[in-house]
Design a protein around this motif. Structure first.
Motif, PDB file in Angstrom:
ATOM      1  N   GLY A   1      41.502  38.421  44.080  1.00 33.18           N
ATOM      2  CA  GLY A   1      41.663  39.256  45.275  1.00 33.18           C
ATOM      3  C   GLY A   1      42.300  38.476  46.420  1.00 33.18           C
ATOM      4  O   GLY A   1      43.183  38.986  47.129  1.00 33.18           O
ATOM      5  N   ALA A   2      41.881  37.224  46.582  1.00 31.38           N
ATOM      6  CA  ALA A   2      42.447  36.400  47.658  1.00 31.38           C
ATOM      7  C   ALA A   2      43.923  36.114  47.410  1.00 31.38           C
ATOM      8  O   ALA A   2      44.750  36.123  48.341  1.00 31.38           O
ATOM      9  N   THR A   3      44.252  35.875  46.136  1.00 34.27           N
ATOM     10  CA  THR A   3      45.661  35.607  45.803  1.00 34.27           C
ATOM     11  C   THR A   3      46.529  36.821  46.082  1.00 34.27           C
ATOM     12  O   THR A   3      47.621  36.715  46.667  1.00 34.27           O
ATOM     13  N   LEU A   4      46.082  37.982  45.669  1.00 37.59           N
ATOM     14  CA  LEU A   4      46.842  39.212  45.919  1.00 37.59           C
ATOM     15  C   LEU A   4      46.968  39.476  47.415  1.00 37.59           C
ATOM     16  O   LEU A   4      48.013  39.931  47.900  1.00 37.59           O
ATOM     17  N   SER A   5      45.911  39.180  48.135  1.00 35.80           N
ATOM     18  CA  SER A   5      45.955  39.381  49.587  1.00 35.80           C
ATOM     19  C   SER A   5      46.998  38.461  50.229  1.00 35.80           C
ATOM     20  O   SER A   5      47.757  38.866  51.134  1.00 35.80           O
TER      21      SER A   5
ATOM     22  N   LYS B   1      59.238  46.060  47.611  1.00 37.73           N
ATOM     23  CA  LYS B   1      58.617  46.358  46.316  1.00 37.73           C
ATOM     24  C   LYS B   1      57.453  45.406  46.038  1.00 37.73           C
ATOM     25  O   LYS B   1      56.410  45.807  45.499  1.00 37.73           O
ATOM     26  N   VAL B   2      57.682  44.134  46.398  1.00 47.13           N
ATOM     27  CA  VAL B   2      56.584  43.171  46.210  1.00 47.13           C
ATOM     28  C   VAL B   2      55.397  43.544  47.080  1.00 47.13           C
ATOM     29  O   VAL B   2      54.232  43.470  46.646  1.00 47.13           O
TER      30      VAL B   2
ATOM     31  N   ASN C   1      49.075  47.933  45.904  1.00 45.88           N
ATOM     32  CA  ASN C   1      48.465  48.707  44.818  1.00 45.88           C
ATOM     33  C   ASN C   1      47.548  47.834  43.970  1.00 45.88           C
ATOM     34  O   ASN C   1      46.458  48.264  43.546  1.00 45.88           O
ATOM     35  N   ALA C   2      47.994  46.610  43.683  1.00 44.44           N
ATOM     36  CA  ALA C   2      47.176  45.696  42.890  1.00 44.44           C
ATOM     37  C   ALA C   2      45.884  45.364  43.616  1.00 44.44           C
ATOM     38  O   ALA C   2      44.816  45.254  43.001  1.00 44.44           O
ATOM     39  N   MET C   3      45.953  45.204  44.931  1.00 42.68           N
ATOM     40  CA  MET C   3      44.743  44.927  45.706  1.00 42.68           C
ATOM     41  C   MET C   3      43.768  46.107  45.636  1.00 42.68           C
ATOM     42  O   MET C   3      42.548  45.924  45.499  1.00 42.68           O
TER      43      MET C   3
ATOM     44  N   SER D   1      40.211  46.022  43.870  1.00 43.20           N
ATOM     45  CA  SER D   1      38.991  46.411  44.586  1.00 43.20           C
ATOM     46  C   SER D   1      38.156  47.371  43.753  1.00 43.20           C
ATOM     47  O   SER D   1      36.922  47.263  43.690  1.00 43.20           O
ATOM     48  N   ASP D   2      38.864  48.322  43.089  1.00 44.03           N
ATOM     49  CA  ASP D   2      38.138  49.268  42.222  1.00 44.03           C
ATOM     50  C   ASP D   2      37.472  48.550  41.058  1.00 44.03           C
ATOM     51  O   ASP D   2      36.307  48.803  40.721  1.00 44.03           O
ATOM     52  N   ILE D   3      38.197  47.630  40.436  1.00 46.57           N
ATOM     53  CA  ILE D   3      37.649  46.912  39.269  1.00 46.57           C
ATOM     54  C   ILE D   3      36.451  46.076  39.676  1.00 46.57           C
ATOM     55  O   ILE D   3      35.413  46.055  38.984  1.00 46.57           O
ATOM     56  N   VAL D   4      36.548  45.378  40.801  1.00 48.48           N
ATOM     57  CA  VAL D   4      35.419  44.597  41.295  1.00 48.48           C
ATOM     58  C   VAL D   4      34.213  45.485  41.521  1.00 48.48           C
ATOM     59  O   VAL D   4      33.066  45.133  41.201  1.00 48.48           O
ATOM     60  N   TRP D   5      34.476  46.675  42.019  1.00 46.65           N
ATOM     61  CA  TRP D   5      33.377  47.611  42.295  1.00 46.65           C
ATOM     62  C   TRP D   5      32.742  48.112  40.999  1.00 46.65           C
ATOM     63  O   TRP D   5      31.539  48.217  40.886  1.00 46.65           O
TER      64      TRP D   5
END
Length: 478
Positions: free
Chosen positions: A295-299, A323-324, A330-332, A336-340
């Motif tokens: 999550g930190a990397t994506l952020s 695009k990046v 979207n990945a973040m 977040s959903d997966i972590v939840w």
């Protein structure tokens, strides 16, 4: 007066009264079913002498002497019945009776004698001179066999002490006798196996009794005897023995078995609890790692791309950076959903309902759409699996996103309820609707159907142009 209907209403054989004698207030009736008594005072009727094998009394075979004793001739013997003591005494050919044939025999009295007339002979005697045998015969148990083997120990030992047998030593044969130097062939026996027989059993003149497959327990074999005059022995012969209970039927073995079952259940419960705790810890660790590292990397990627697109004026580079930025955003969100999903603290459906509200209400209200979100009271405490939460939430998001993009609705209702072991989710809008047949091949609807099957659920979409859309999902929960 004598009435045949009172005396003989039990069987066909009783209806044939072949001989009749009265002594005081009783009438004695010889029938094909035995010797029956009619009490004139009460009208009661009953048989006597069955235990002495008096099963049939024919014509002219019932007499009364001057002492009011009843004499009965049968094929089993000549019987004297003392009406005062109610005892039978049996006489056979060994006592001087000519024959016990059942053919053409008549009894009659003349002078002081009783006569038994046959075709070619006659027996007569003075009934007043017939002595009663007053010598009582005492029973003796002579042999005990267990599973075909004779017990070698003196049986007198077990008159008061117990003979201990194994659980499979349950075939018992008892041989017995009763010494009598006058009329040994007229000795009769009664026996009872205490712990097995409820009552005394008439053994007749048999001198052997067999018990098969006796269950485990304590038993006392009792034996008594009657002499030729029907006088019962004062002594009762006894034999004590115990058949052991096999260990698998004992109370202590069953108690150990029950304890072992409870112990095994407790061990399995503790093992399952330990396994669940381990899974819980793994899920918590994965959730933290995804949040803290991925999550930190994506952020960071999202922030750097946002900064980069403000520092370039080259349209081609800016398009790539945009695009990046969108992809990282979207990945973040997905992360977040997966972590939840993975976090075990969110296993209750109540937590999923909160997340659904937090996702849908701001988006719908920003579009000016009125929202009704209703969750039944019995749904909040339901426990869901990670897979159920994941697929339910994605179906929900797809339904909300489709309503925002295409429905042009003014009102949306979201209802969750529990019906038996099923959870139902309904998303309904009053938008422009669509033709399900023409749009069913789209990825959105196909993905929703796939996710419904993954949780063993059924997804139904009811829509038509200008009538709004209703999405209904039902899936089992335990």
């Amino acid at each position: 007066a004598y009435s045949p209907t009172i005396v003989s209403r039990d069987t066909t054989n009783e209806s044939s009264c072949l001989a009749i004698r009265r002594i005081d207030d009783k009438v004695y009736l010889g029938t094909l079913a035995g010797l029956k008594v009619l009490e004139l005072n009460t009208g009661a009727t009953y048989f006597i002498g069955k235990e002495n094998e008096i099963d049939k009394v024919g014509h002219h075979r019932l007499m009364v002497d001057n002492n009011k004793n009843l004499w009965i001739f049968t094929s089993s013997g000549l019987f004297k019945y003392d009406t005062r003591s109610k005892r039978f005494e049996k006489f056979t050919t060994s006592d001087g009776i000519y024959d016990l044939s059942d053919d053409a025999v008549n009894m009659f009295a003349y002078d002081k004698f009783l006569y038994i007339g046959y075709r070619m002979a006659v027996t007569y005697f003075d009934p007043m001179q017939v002595n009663v045998n007053t010598v009582r015969a005492n029973p003796i148990i002579t042999e005990l066999q267990v599973n075909g083997k004779t017990i070698s120990q003196p049986l007198s030992l077990f008159e008061r002490t117990w003979l201990n047998l194994n659980y499979d030593e349950n075939e018992i044969i008892v041989n017995y006798t009763a010494p009598d130097f006058t009329n040994a062939d007229k000795i009769t026996f009664q026996y009872q196996l205490h712990g097995y027989d409820k009552n005394w059993i008439n053994g007749g003149m048999r001198r052997r009794i067999t018990y098969n497959n006796l269950p485990p327990g304590e038993y006392i074999f009792k034996l008594k005897t009657a002499n030729s005059s029907g006088l019962w022995s004062e002594k009762i012969a006894m034999l004590h023995f115990k058949i052991a209970t096999p260990f698998w039927k004992t109370w202590w073995f069953r108690s150990i078995l029950v304890l072992a079952v409870f112990l095994l259940a407790y061990i399995l419960y503790r093992s399952r609890l330990k396994q669940i705790k381990k899974i819980y810890e793994v899920r918590s660790s994965i959730s933290r790692s995804l949040h803290d590292e991925v999550g930190a990397t994506l952020s960071s990627i999202n922030i750097y791309s946002d900064v980069a697109r403000t520092k370039t004026n080259d349209p081609s580079i800016k398009q790539l950076v945009d695009k990046v930025y969108d992809a990282s955003a979207n990945a973040m969100e997905n992360m977040s959903d997966i972590v939840w999903y993975v976090n075990p603290k969110n296993d209750l459906l109540e937590n999923l309902l909160v997340r659904m509200r937090e996702y849908a209400l701001p988006l719908l209200e920003a579009k000016g759409i009125n929202v009704l979100f209703d969750a039944g009271e019995n749904t909040e405490d339901l426990k869901t699996t990670m897979e159920q939460r994941h697929n339910l939430y994605l179906i929900f998001k797809e339904g909300i996103n489709n309503a925002l993009k295409y429905a042009q609705a003014k009102n949306i209702s979201i209802v969750l309820a529990k019906e038996g072991n099923l959870v139902t989710m309904e998303i309904k809008d009053d938008g422009k609707g669509f033709d399900v047949a023409n749009h069913y091949s789209g990825n959105g609807i196909t993905n929703m159907q796939f996710r419904a099957k993954a949780i063993r659920g059924l997804l139904h979409i009811n829509a038509a142009p200008n009538t709004g859309t209703t999405i209904t999902l039902r899936f089992p929960i335990t």
